[in-house]
Enzyme design. Structure first.
Site, PDB file in Angstrom:
ATOM      1  CB  SER A   1       8.742  69.211  18.064  1.00  0.00           C
ATOM      2  OG  SER A   1       9.590  68.625  19.018  1.00  0.00           O
ATOM      3  N   GLY A   2      10.164  66.584  16.626  1.00  0.00           N
ATOM      4  CA  GLY A   2      10.207  65.134  16.625  1.00  0.00           C
ATOM      5  C   GLY A   2      11.293  64.669  17.572  1.00  0.00           C
TER       6      GLY A   2
ATOM      7  CG  ASP B   1      13.015  70.243  18.482  1.00  0.00           C
ATOM      8  OD1 ASP B   1      11.836  69.989  18.776  1.00  0.00           O
ATOM      9  OD2 ASP B   1      13.998  69.763  19.088  1.00  0.00           O
ATOM     10  CB  VAL B   2      11.416  72.372  12.011  1.00  0.00           C
ATOM     11  CG1 VAL B   2      11.472  73.334  10.829  1.00  0.00           C
ATOM     12  CG2 VAL B   2      12.053  71.052  11.630  1.00  0.00           C
TER      13      VAL B   2
ATOM     14  CG  ASP C   1      10.754  58.711   4.256  1.00  0.00           C
ATOM     15  OD1 ASP C   1       9.791  57.954   3.971  1.00  0.00           O
ATOM     16  OD2 ASP C   1      10.730  59.496   5.220  1.00  0.00           O
TER      17      ASP C   1
ATOM     18  CE  LYS D   1      15.675  67.776   9.659  1.00  0.00           C
ATOM     19  NZ  LYS D   1      15.647  66.928   8.450  1.00  0.00           N
TER      20      LYS D   1
ATOM     21  CE1 TYR E   1      17.908  60.027  17.418  1.00  0.00           C
ATOM     22  CE2 TYR E   1      15.714  59.145  17.015  1.00  0.00           C
ATOM     23  CZ  TYR E   1      16.981  59.011  17.547  1.00  0.00           C
ATOM     24  OH  TYR E   1      17.330  57.860  18.202  1.00  0.00           O
TER      25      TYR E   1
ATOM     26  CB  VAL F   1       6.850  75.305  12.096  1.00  0.00           C
ATOM     27  CG1 VAL F   1       6.677  76.805  12.065  1.00  0.00           C
ATOM     28  CG2 VAL F   1       8.187  74.901  11.487  1.00  0.00           C
TER      29      VAL F   1
END
Length: 475
Positions: A29-30, A34-35, A141, A50, A32, A27
């Site tokens: 992705s970055g 992935d989910v 954040d 995660k 650092y 669902v």
């Protein structure tokens, strides 16, 4: 800097994970993380897996969430997996939407968010932040996209990958060998296995970890603790800078919510490239944290000597957006962000914040004198005096003057009519993707979150050579 190379294995092939979870879909992705949305086989519970590719981010998130177990307005960490030479996989509760979607959806309907709803959202946010600050955790954040919402209206703080625990029993800011907290069994010695060789999955007990928490902290004790903490802080943490520069926008993905990956307004606030170099894991702080629209001015001026108060500034920006349905300071760069803040609050001087001239970049960047700042009242039209007061108590230059979450939870605003609505009556959008990309003034109006080096966007400015470098003045 280059993105980390992908691993040779996949989460789908890790036996300790697939033995307990059915992975349904990715669902988010970055760089650092992935989910994945997954189903726990033992009871069919839908969870978020995660997979975190960055050591420091994983360490911080696990450490913070363990300390905050059983806090009703903090996302639940069910367990985590971490083996030598493998990335951490956090098993988190799956929450479908977030406060950003609540705000976006409210812009489409008449009446916006009712006052009773605003109060209930605020109270839930304050409860989560108060839990963090009682445990001396600075989130770093806070933004609507990191405030997740369950289908039944419960709001929870998420994405603790940038969080830092400022003080806990045995914490030493000069110790580079901090270890991952693991389960402590009553009557047996705590397992102090280093973070990178945790042998197996760790399930979190219902009662949480046996860490000391401060239940009742009065303001004097709170300020005393901050003074002690500030004495321990030192150089910038380059690891923070590298991690946050690249993957600042993956935070809302990191808890399993459905996300629009191209939504630049959730991306990192950094406007410059991180330097490559050594990794300092000794507890130092950095100014390169948070998302620009919600970043406190001391961070924009390069401070590495800050505390819980940076979260309080972010709270004020979030509350303002909840009240008006528009971001308070939607800067397109760090310089533009500062300019927007100054146009509202006026110039930052020693009169409004004693010792502000000691901020690292205070003498490097200066703005023309603002004779008539517009004031926060103009940014909050048609709102009550009490609502404006709450925002003003948070969005102020001097960190020492910002109201704590504990103080605001006891504010009379929440005990007066109209009273906060029951959680069951809150309007919850179906998905996080319920953003109106064509709506003017919304989240997608500020897609250029790029480099501050393009000064052409900021109007007239003057660069002067000084003994220590240069100074930039913006008009």
């Amino acid at each position: 800097m280059e993105h980390p190379l992908p691993k040779s294995w996949s989460i789908h092939t890790r036996p300790e994970i697939i033995a307990k979870y059915e992975i349904l879909e990715r669902v988010g992705s970055g760089a650092y993380s992935d989910v994945y949305r997954a189903r726990r086989l033992s009871d069919n519970l839908i969870v978020a897996l995660k997979e975190v590719h960055d050591y420091q981010s994983a360490f911080r998130e696990i450490d913070a969430l363990q300390l905050l177990q059983n806090c009703p307005n903090i996302v639940v960490l069910h367990e985590y997996f971490w083996r030598e030479d493998e990335d951490a996989v956090l098993v988190l509760e799956f929450l479908r939407t977030d406060l950003a979607a609540v705000i976006s959806h409210a812009k489409k309907k008449e009446g916006g968010v009712r006052v009773g709803e605003v109060k209930r959202w605020m109270l839930q946010i304050l409860s989560g932040v108060d839990a963090c600050h009682r445990n001396m955790i600075v989130h770093r954040d806070l933004k609507p996209g990191n405030l997740l919402v369950s289908d039944d209206g419960v709001l929870k703080l998420a994405d603790f990958g940038q969080a830092r625990i400022l003080m806990e029993p045995g914490f030493d800011g000069d110790n580079d060998d901090q270890q991952l907290p693991v389960e402590q069994n009553t009557g047996s010695q705590a397992n102090e296995t280093p973070l990178d060789i945790v042998p197996d999955a760790h399930s979190l007990p219902d009662q949480g970890f046996h860490k000391q928490v401060v239940e009742d902290t009065n303001r004097e004790e709170y300020l005393r603790q901050l003074v002690e903490l500030k004495a321990k802080r030192h150089a910038m943490d380059e690891t923070d800078k590298e991690m946050n520069t690249i993957d600042g926008y993956s935070s809302c993905l990191a808890t399993g919510t459905i996300s629009d990956i191209d939504d630049d307004t959730h991306r990192s606030s950094y406007s410059y490239n991180a330097e490559e170099g050594g990794h300092d894991a000794n507890g130092a702080l950095t100014s390169c944290v948070g998302t620009r629209w919600f970043r406190a001015p001391e961070l924009l001026y390069g401070s590495t000597d800050y505390g819980l108060e940076i979260d309080l500034w972010s709270l004020g920006c979030i509350f303002s957006e909840l009240l008006t349905l528009d971001p308070l300071f939607p800067g397109v760069s760090d310089i533009d962000q500062l300019g927007r803040i100054i146009s509202v609050l006026g110039n930052l001087t020693e009169e409004v914040w004693p010792s502000c001239s000691k901020l690292p970049d205070y003498k490097t960047i200066s703005f023309a004198k603002i004779e008539n700042p517009i004031g926060l009242e103009a940014c909050l039209p048609n709102r009550s005096a009490d609502e404006i007061s709450i925002v003003k108590r948070l969005v102020c230059y001097n960190p020492a003057n910002r109201a704590t979450a504990m103080e605001l939870l006891n504010d009379k605003y929440f005990n007066e009519e109209p009273l906060p609505l029951p959680i069951s009556e809150l309007h919850v959008p179906l998905t996080k993707n319920d953003h109106d990309e064509d709506s003017p003034g919304g989240w997608n109006d500020y897609d250029d979150m790029g480099s501050d080096s393009d000064f052409g966007d900021f109007g007239h400015f003057k660069v002067e050579t000084t003994g220590s470098g240069f100074s930039m003045q913006f008009s």
